[in-house]
Design a protein around this motif. Structure first.
Motif, mmCIF file in Angstrom:
data_model
loop_
_atom_site.group_PDB
_atom_site.id
_atom_site.type_symbol
_atom_site.label_atom_id
_atom_site.label_comp_id
_atom_site.label_asym_id
_atom_site.label_seq_id
_atom_site.Cartn_x
_atom_site.Cartn_y
_atom_site.Cartn_z
ATOM 1 N N LEU A 254 0.734 -1.263 0.166
ATOM 2 C CA LEU A 254 -0.178 -0.189 0.141
ATOM 3 C C LEU A 254 0.733 1.243 -0.025
ATOM 4 C CD1 LEU A 254 -2.353 -1.930 0.413
ATOM 5 C CD2 LEU A 254 -3.290 -0.468 2.185
ATOM 6 N N ASN A 255 2.126 1.236 0.497
ATOM 7 C CA ASN A 255 3.027 2.113 0.379
ATOM 8 C C ASN A 255 3.012 2.866 -0.974
ATOM 9 O OD1 ASN A 255 4.591 4.210 1.760
ATOM 10 N ND2 ASN A 255 6.595 3.095 1.086
ATOM 11 N N ILE B 271 -1.288 4.293 -1.819
ATOM 12 C CA ILE B 271 -1.988 5.060 -1.208
ATOM 13 C C ILE B 271 -1.829 6.401 -1.768
ATOM 14 C CG2 ILE B 271 -2.654 3.732 0.755
ATOM 15 C CD1 ILE B 271 -0.588 5.370 2.346
ATOM 16 N N LEU C 68 1.004 12.799 4.017
ATOM 17 C CA LEU C 68 1.771 11.409 3.015
ATOM 18 C C LEU C 68 3.020 11.896 2.452
ATOM 19 C CD1 LEU C 68 -1.584 10.164 1.483
ATOM 20 C CD2 LEU C 68 -0.423 9.286 3.540
ATOM 21 N N LYS D 279 4.120 8.218 5.522
ATOM 22 C CA LYS D 279 3.451 7.298 4.576
ATOM 23 C C LYS D 279 3.651 5.959 4.845
ATOM 24 C CE LYS D 279 2.591 6.907 -0.055
ATOM 25 N NZ LYS D 279 2.974 7.389 -1.619
ATOM 26 N N GLU D 280 4.807 5.575 5.026
ATOM 27 C CA GLU D 280 5.202 4.006 5.404
ATOM 28 C C GLU D 280 4.520 3.294 6.652
ATOM 29 O OE1 GLU D 280 9.037 1.278 6.552
ATOM 30 O OE2 GLU D 280 9.393 3.277 5.716
ATOM 31 N N ALA E 190 0.698 3.415 5.808
ATOM 32 C CA ALA E 190 0.191 2.270 4.800
ATOM 33 C C ALA E 190 0.368 0.941 5.514
ATOM 34 C CB ALA E 190 1.451 2.124 3.704
ATOM 35 N N THR F 59 -2.891 -1.375 5.985
ATOM 36 C CA THR F 59 -2.680 -2.873 5.477
ATOM 37 C C THR F 59 -3.543 -3.563 6.528
ATOM 38 O OG1 THR F 59 -0.906 -2.122 4.101
ATOM 39 C CG2 THR F 59 -1.295 -4.629 4.497
ATOM 40 N N ALA G 10 -6.190 2.678 -2.080
ATOM 41 C CA ALA G 10 -5.817 1.224 -1.731
ATOM 42 C C ALA G 10 -6.364 0.171 -2.536
ATOM 43 C CB ALA G 10 -5.914 0.953 -0.167
#
Length: 383
Positions: free
Chosen positions: A287-288, A291, A300, A306-307, A310, A314, A369
């Motif tokens: 997802l990183n 998204i 983000l 963001k990581e 994500a 998830t 996602a």
């Protein structure tokens, strides 16, 4: 406050069980403070435990100081003090106008005094001091049952995991063979621990299969299982996505299966109708790269943020999809953050009642996602 001080002088001793200060009058102070007696260097002290929501802060102070501190807390900051001793339950209440009410009730049967060691030894599912063959061979224990210092975190992790297993025992059938699959078993600390706990300690009829891609690891694990006489513990080299060795599974375990391998394991568990799923996801990269949201761009744009978002999204989406497949799902903390960042455990117990999770699909769409778990379970339903 004179009456309170008399109570404290009389009951703050080695016969005290615990005290809890609660009912905070202000929003910027801890909601609750716990106090227990401890022996520190042969001196009786009182340990306060204050939580800030992330960690607990402990402080050991002497009787005179804790008396003064309790008087101050009750005078200005808190509404209630519950003080329990081996003989009495004592409740102190403070009204809005500052009036003090003290209720003292004798227990019907005297309580047993609490151990006063400063650091009380935790009771583990696999206790310290009792040699366990696989823990000795895996280097966690000495032959005498002493925990190797450098492996103490691993020992805690194993026991913490077994506590989760202990919780779900009522969900497993008590007659007939129980099939358990551990995807991505690696060196199999936890696989051996589960087998030992369920088969040896609980006396359950289980057939456990460990699956991993490393041939040398699989060979070593099979050798150890043979040495211990664990005839229903088998290890095979194979991939989660393509494994078709069994038709029905009662429990699926997946620990640190990397990225979308967790999704394939979860989808397999749903396909088999597993009663219990225990999953500790790892390396949630998918997802990183997916998204995005214009409104969330100020958040983000930072790679680390963001990581982490994500990864959390998830696992939340995985939990939501399992609920829609008829599972009761909990997201639990596996072990403390300082030991590993992979500290989320998804525990799913089959209820047999699928339910639509409100706005789950809309939430995925909102952040762009397209999680693999969604595609796998949608494909299963279409098939």
């Amino acid at each position: 406050m004179e009456e309170l001080m008399k109570i404290l002088e009389l009951h703050l001793d080695e016969n005290m069980l615990q005290a809890v200060v609660s009912g905070a009058k202000k929003s910027d102070i801890p909601s609750k403070i716990k106090i227990r007696p401890v022996i520190n260097k042969e001196i009786l002290k009182f340990q306060t435990t204050i939580s800030d929501g992330k960690k607990e802060l402990h402080k050991n102070i002497e009787k005179r100081e804790i008396k003064e501190q309790l008087q101050s807390w009750m005078a200005t900051d808190y509404k209630q003090l519950q003080l329990d001793t081996i003989a009495y339950a004592i409740t102190v209440l403070v009204s809005k106008k500052g009036k003090l009410t003290i209720k003292k009730k004798r227990w019907d049967k005297p309580k047993e005094a609490a151990p006063l060691q400063h650091n009380r030894k935790k009771k583990y599912v696999l206790p310290e001091g009792v040699p366990v063959p696989f823990l000795v061979d895996l280097g966690v224990m000495t032959p005498e049952g002493k925990i190797v210092n450098s492996k103490y975190d691993k020992f805690r992790q194993i026991n913490r995991f077994l506590e989760f297993v202990e919780d779900i025992l009522p969900q497993l059938k008590r007659s007939g063979e129980i099939t358990i699959i551990d995807f991505g078993c690696g060196k199999s600390y936890l696989t051996f621990a589960m087998y030992y706990y369920l088969k040896i300690l609980q006396g359950m009829d289980i057939h456990m299969i460990g699956l991993d891609l490393k041939e040398d690891v699989i060979d070593k694990c099979n050798e150890l299982a043979g040495n211990y006489g664990y005839d229903k513990l088998e290890f095979y080299m194979g991939d989660i996505a393509s494994y078709e060795g069994v038709d029905q599974v009662d429990m699926v375990v997946t620990l640190h299966a990397c990225d979308t391998a967790t999704d394939y394991a979860l989808a397999k568990a749903v396909k088999w109708g597993a009663d219990v799923i225990l999953s500790v996801p790892c390396c949630q990269h998918e997802l990183n790269g997916q998204i995005h949201n214009d409104i969330l761009e100020p958040v983000l744009k930072y790679g680390l943020i963001k990581e982490r978002m994500a990864a959390l999204l998830t696992d939340a989406f995985r939990a939501g999809r399992l609920e829609e497949e008829g599972y009761n799902v909990q997201i639990l903390e596996f072990i403390d953050m300082e030991h590993t960042p992979k500290n989320i455990l998804i525990r799913a117990v089959k209820s047999g009642v699928p339910k639509k999770v409100k706005n789950l699909a809309e939430c995925m769409e909102l952040v762009g996602a397209r999680p693999t778990i969604n595609k796998l379970l949608n494909a299963k339903e279409e098939a």
